[in-house]
Structure formats: C-alpha cells, structure tokens
Design a protein around this motif. Structure first.
Motif, short mmCIF file in Angstrom:
data_model
loop_
_atom_site.label_atom_id
_atom_site.label_comp_id
_atom_site.label_asym_id
_atom_site.label_seq_id
_atom_site.Cartn_x
_atom_site.Cartn_y
_atom_site.Cartn_z
N GLU A 1 0.68 -0.99 -0.14
CA GLU A 1 -0.12 -0.55 -0.12
C GLU A 1 1.25 1.24 0.17
OE1 GLU A 1 -4.46 1.48 2.51
OE2 GLU A 1 -2.85 0.00 3.28
N GLU A 2 0.97 1.52 -1.08
CA GLU A 2 0.96 3.46 -0.99
C GLU A 2 1.56 3.77 0.67
OE1 GLU A 2 0.44 7.35 -3.30
OE2 GLU A 2 1.51 5.84 -4.41
N ARG A 3 0.09 4.48 0.54
CA ARG A 3 0.54 5.22 2.02
C ARG A 3 1.19 4.88 3.28
NH1 ARG A 3 -5.54 6.13 3.04
NH2 ARG A 3 -5.72 5.37 1.29
N LEU A 4 1.67 3.52 3.13
CA LEU A 4 2.55 3.04 4.22
C LEU A 4 3.62 3.09 3.42
CD1 LEU A 4 0.55 -0.77 5.01
CD2 LEU A 4 1.00 1.86 6.80
N ARG A 5 4.28 3.31 2.38
CA ARG A 5 5.09 3.14 2.28
C ARG A 5 6.46 4.10 1.97
NH1 ARG A 5 5.18 2.97 -4.12
NH2 ARG A 5 3.34 1.97 -3.30
N TYR A 6 5.10 5.58 2.42
CA TYR A 6 5.56 7.15 2.56
C TYR A 6 5.33 7.42 4.10
CZ TYR A 6 6.23 7.16 -2.32
OH TYR A 6 6.92 7.24 -3.74
N THR A 7 5.15 6.39 4.85
CA THR A 7 4.79 6.52 6.49
C THR A 7 6.22 7.17 6.77
OG1 THR A 7 4.22 4.44 6.74
CG2 THR A 7 4.88 6.03 8.51
N GLY A 8 7.16 7.21 6.45
CA GLY A 8 8.65 7.51 7.06
C GLY A 8 7.67 9.44 6.70
N SER A 9 7.91 10.30 5.32
CA SER A 9 7.87 11.05 4.97
C SER A 9 6.21 11.53 5.74
CB SER A 9 7.13 11.10 3.49
OG SER A 9 8.29 10.27 3.13
N ILE A 10 5.18 10.85 5.76
CA ILE A 10 4.32 11.91 6.97
C ILE A 10 4.37 11.80 8.13
CG2 ILE A 10 2.24 10.76 7.57
CD1 ILE A 10 1.53 9.58 5.39
N THR B 1 14.63 12.08 -0.70
CA THR B 1 15.00 10.84 -1.24
C THR B 1 15.59 10.72 -2.78
OG1 THR B 1 12.37 11.19 0.19
CG2 THR B 1 12.49 9.63 -1.77
N LYS B 2 15.26 11.89 -3.53
CA LYS B 2 16.50 11.06 -4.64
C LYS B 2 17.66 10.97 -4.47
CE LYS B 2 17.12 14.16 -8.92
NZ LYS B 2 16.42 15.08 -9.78
N SER B 3 18.03 12.02 -3.63
CA SER B 3 19.85 11.25 -3.91
C SER B 3 19.67 9.71 -2.97
CB SER B 3 20.00 11.85 -2.38
OG SER B 3 20.08 11.56 -1.30
N GLU B 4 18.58 8.72 -2.20
CA GLU B 4 19.18 8.07 -1.82
C GLU B 4 18.00 6.53 -3.06
OE1 GLU B 4 15.85 8.05 1.06
OE2 GLU B 4 17.13 9.13 3.03
N GLN B 5 19.00 5.26 -2.44
CA GLN B 5 18.58 4.54 -3.56
C GLN B 5 17.34 3.34 -3.01
OE1 GLN B 5 20.20 3.57 -6.48
NE2 GLN B 5 21.22 5.67 -6.03
N THR B 6 16.26 4.26 -3.16
CA THR B 6 14.91 3.89 -2.80
C THR B 6 14.04 4.20 -3.84
OG1 THR B 6 13.61 5.59 -1.52
CG2 THR B 6 15.19 4.08 -0.81
N MET C 1 10.93 21.81 3.95
CA MET C 1 10.50 20.23 4.85
C MET C 1 10.42 19.35 3.35
SD MET C 1 11.56 19.88 7.58
CE MET C 1 11.42 18.34 7.46
N ALA C 2 9.03 20.13 2.59
CA ALA C 2 9.12 19.22 1.41
C ALA C 2 9.99 19.00 0.71
CB ALA C 2 7.55 19.77 0.69
N ALA C 3 10.79 20.45 0.35
CA ALA C 3 12.29 20.71 -0.57
C ALA C 3 12.57 19.52 -0.27
CB ALA C 3 12.23 22.25 -0.73
N SER C 4 13.18 20.34 0.99
CA SER C 4 13.98 18.83 2.05
C SER C 4 14.01 16.97 1.90
CB SER C 4 14.40 19.34 3.16
OG SER C 4 14.70 20.16 3.78
N LYS D 1 11.00 4.67 -3.49
CA LYS D 1 10.04 5.71 -3.10
C LYS D 1 10.04 6.59 -4.45
CE LYS D 1 10.57 6.88 0.72
NZ LYS D 1 10.63 7.77 2.29
N ASN D 2 9.36 7.53 -4.73
CA ASN D 2 9.17 9.17 -5.90
C ASN D 2 8.90 9.99 -4.87
OD1 ASN D 2 8.27 10.43 -6.91
ND2 ASN D 2 7.45 9.51 -9.12
N PRO D 3 10.35 10.54 -5.20
CA PRO D 3 10.40 12.22 -4.74
C PRO D 3 9.80 12.78 -4.24
CG PRO D 3 12.60 11.36 -6.06
CD PRO D 3 11.34 10.62 -6.13
N ILE D 4 8.99 13.36 -5.72
CA ILE D 4 8.08 14.37 -5.66
C ILE D 4 6.41 13.43 -4.62
CG2 ILE D 4 6.37 14.84 -7.23
CD1 ILE D 4 8.33 14.62 -9.86
N LYS D 5 6.23 12.62 -4.91
CA LYS D 5 5.24 11.90 -3.79
C LYS D 5 5.70 11.47 -2.51
CE LYS D 5 2.70 8.39 -6.65
NZ LYS D 5 2.49 6.89 -6.90
N ALA D 6 7.03 11.58 -2.13
CA ALA D 6 7.41 11.87 -0.67
C ALA D 6 7.56 12.87 0.08
CB ALA D 6 9.28 11.39 -1.01
N SER D 7 7.84 14.20 -0.87
CA SER D 7 7.84 15.71 -0.41
C SER D 7 6.29 16.59 -0.52
CB SER D 7 8.62 16.29 -1.51
OG SER D 7 7.85 15.80 -3.16
#
Length: 290
Positions: A130-139, A190-195, A182-185, A197-203
């Motif tokens: 589930e997408e929202r759980l993959r982005y729990t760290g961002s939330i 996320t973009k610099s990490e090898q994951t 924070m969104a920009a950071s 996760k989509n950087p835009i969605k994470a932000s």
C-alpha cells in the motif's frame, strides 16, 4: 454430535463472523487497483468463506453477514487504507478466535481454522503493498517536525506577542514556509537515496502532513480570545494528533503504541515549555508590550 442450543448459538456467531469477513475482503478486492493486492484479498476471502462453510456443516443453518460491520470496515479501509482496516478488523476478532479452542473437540476442523487465521492469513496480509504505508516515513517527518517546531513557536509567540490574531498570523506564516522547506528537503533527500519511493510523492506527503498539522494547531488562536486558553487547546490538539497517528501506525505496521507516543509527546511538550520560557525572557529583556 447433537449441539446444545448454547453451542449452536456460539457456532452461529462464529459462522457470521467468517461470512462477514468474506464479504469485507471481497469488497476490498473489487475496489483494489493493484492486481497483486486483489489476488491476495480474494484468496483471504475464499479462505473465510471456507471457514463459514465448515461452521454451516455443524449448525445446518445459513446466516447473513453483519451488514453494519461490512460497511464499517469497508469505509474505514477506503478512508485510512485497507491495511489499517483489515488489521483493525482482525484485532477486533482476536477474542472470538481465542475462544475457538473451547470447541476444538466438538469441531475438529477448528484447529485448521485457528492455524490459518493466526499464520496463513497474517502472512498474506503482510504481502499487501500500500502506497501510503510506503511513505509513512515522509508523513512522520512532516508531522513530527510540525508538532515539535510549531508547538514550540506558538508557545514562544503566545507569551511574546500576547495577542491571539498576531500569534495565528505569525504561526501561519512560519508553519507554511516551514512546510514548503520540509517538502523540498524531503524531495532532495529521497532523490539522493536508493529507494523505491518517488521523490515528488515523498515531498507531497511530507508537505501535506506538515500543513494539516499547522492548520490544526493554529485553529484555537483564530476562534478564541484568551491567549492561554488557546495555548492549552493547541497543546491538547498536538497530543491528540500524536495519539491518533501513533495508533494508526501501531495497527497498520504492528508497532508499539506507548513508546512511540511518549517519545513524540515528550519532545513536543518539552520544546513548547522551553520556547515558552524563551518567549518570557525575550519579552522581559526587550521590554516589549503589545
């Protein structure tokens, strides 16, 4: 074996639970956009239907699913995510399943049902993606930073400015600017990490979590006149946000609630108390009267 009325009533309750869960899983499967998740949900639904069929062979009576539970858990799953809804439902049925062992001699197949409920089904649920759980760290990043930073800022501004509308204005500007920051950071991180996760969605997840938290925290300052009542309501709102989010995580990801809640609450309240003291010192030192 002839069932007593009490035993039959209990087995009928178990039967209704299984057929109700079958309906819930089927509805979730039909609404799932992911083919993999749909197959997993359909597989669990078939398992639940088989469990209901076993009970029917003993009760020799058909029962209808609990319509309220079907819609309740379906809507909860649609709003908060099917992983949360399913695990919340399973937690609610743990007591009933624990009592299955009392009828193990009467219904030998219950041993198979208990094993499937506790092992096989749990393993299938953990396969759900589930997408929202993959982005729990961002939330978490957005929520935690907003709670710590803004509760502290509002506490300091409360004593320094002594005016609800000014505190709301300053808090809004600070909070929204910080949300974009924070969104920009998060995007760059996320973009610099090898994951995966989509950087835009994470932000976006980080920024939205931050802004929602900001709006909730400054809400009291927009509608109440007493500056200290506003601060108290803001701190209560912060604790409720922390409790609600950590309850969600504890259910959806099987993580401990108490430790996470105390950690986040302690950080937010400590920063708020420190900022309140700094606001008092700054106001006294500069001799500002508004």
């Amino acid at each position: 074996m002839e069932l007593t009325e009490q035993a039959k009533a209990t087995l009928l309750a178990y039967q209704q639970t299984e057929i109700t869960e079958h309906q819930i899983y089927m509805r979730l499967a039909q609404s799932s956009a992911s083919p993999d998740n749909r197959r997993i949900l359909e597989r669990i639904a078939q398992q639940e239907r088989e469990h209901a069929r076993i009970f029917t062979s003993y009760t020799r009576q058909d029962v209808q699913p609990n319509t309220f539970k079907v819609w309740f858990y379906y809507l909860i799953s649609r709003i908060f995510g099917f992983t949360f809804g399913i695990k919340l439902m399973e937690k609610g049925e743990e007591k009933a399943q624990a009592n299955y062992e009392d009828f193990a001699e009467m219904v030998p197949e219950l041993k198979k049902i208990i094993q499937e409920e506790s092992e096989h089904e749990a393993a299938l649920i953990n396969l759900l993606d589930e997408e929202r759980l993959r982005y729990t760290g961002s939330i978490v990043l957005g929520l935690n930073d907003a709670l710590v930073e803004l509760t502290g800022a509002l506490a300091g501004l409360t004593l320094a400015l002594q005016h609800t509308k000014l505190v709301a204005l300053a808090g809004s500007i600070t909070g929204i600017a910080a949300a974009f920051s924070m969104a920009a950071s998060e995007y760059l991180s996320t973009k610099s990490e090898q994951t995966a996760k989509n950087p835009i969605k994470a932000s976006v997840y980080t920024g939205i979590a931050y802004i929602i938290t900001v709006l909730i925290l400054i809400f009291p300052y927009l509608f109440f006149g007493n500056i200290y009542v506003c601060l108290a309501l803001t701190l209560i709102a912060a604790l409720l946000i922390i409790a609600g989010f950590n309850y969600y995580i504890s259910v959806a990801k099987d993580e401990p609630f108490r430790a996470r809640f105390l950690e986040m609450a302690g950080l937010s309240l400590s920063v708020a108390a420190l900022s309140f003291g700094i606001g008092f010192l700054m106001r006294t030192f500069f001799g500002i009267e508004l």
